[in-house]
Design a protein around this motif. Sequence first.
Motif, short mmCIF file in Angstrom:
data_model
loop_
_atom_site.label_atom_id
_atom_site.label_comp_id
_atom_site.label_asym_id
_atom_site.label_seq_id
_atom_site.Cartn_x
_atom_site.Cartn_y
_atom_site.Cartn_z
N ALA A 16 0.50 -1.51 0.00
CA ALA A 16 0.43 -0.23 0.42
C ALA A 16 0.77 1.32 -0.39
O ALA A 16 -0.01 2.59 0.19
CB ALA A 16 -0.67 0.01 1.67
N GLY A 17 2.57 1.68 -0.13
CA GLY A 17 2.94 2.51 0.06
C GLY A 17 4.04 2.27 0.64
O GLY A 17 4.65 1.15 0.92
N ALA A 18 4.39 3.15 1.63
CA ALA A 18 5.93 3.34 2.96
C ALA A 18 5.64 3.77 3.79
O ALA A 18 5.12 5.08 3.74
CB ALA A 18 7.10 3.93 1.72
N TYR A 19 6.18 3.25 4.99
CA TYR A 19 5.80 3.53 5.97
C TYR A 19 7.20 3.92 6.58
O TYR A 19 8.14 3.73 6.61
CB TYR A 19 4.96 2.19 7.23
N LEU A 20 7.09 5.15 7.39
CA LEU A 20 8.69 5.91 8.14
C LEU A 20 8.33 5.88 9.20
O LEU A 20 7.06 5.84 9.76
CB LEU A 20 8.74 7.51 7.45
N PHE A 21 9.48 4.98 9.71
CA PHE A 21 9.47 4.46 11.50
C PHE A 21 10.31 5.40 12.16
O PHE A 21 11.46 5.94 11.36
CB PHE A 21 9.46 3.12 11.76
N ASP A 22 10.21 5.22 13.31
CA ASP A 22 11.51 5.88 14.48
C ASP A 22 11.85 4.46 15.22
O ASP A 22 11.08 4.22 15.84
CB ASP A 22 11.34 6.89 14.83
#
Length: 107
Positions: free
Chosen positions: A46-52
């Motif tokens: 579904a896309g790209a998730y940005l995580f810390d």
Amino acid sequence: MHNTILLAIILLLKLATSHADIAPEETSIESLGQPTNDWFINRSGAGAYLFDSSDGNMLGLLSLTSYTPAVAVSRSRGEVYAAESYLSRNQRGDREDVLSIYDITTL
């Protein structure tokens, strides 16, 4: 039979009058700030998730096509680059290749 119909009517009337007070959701825009070494991008269908990775929080989502072969981050410019392809008929047709540039602070 008559009792079943009467019971169904009573239940429908009861359901029509019962409801919950739900507060509407309020939207906002937040800024992420400068990227750190703890940030990483996880690609999915579904896309790209940005995580810390320091706290495990999801910071944002990039809406990408399923034809996005690459995503790159420029920390010095504060931008995310995505090489994307679009087909005019979703799964077939004329192909258009684009480079999408996202501001990393607002995605």
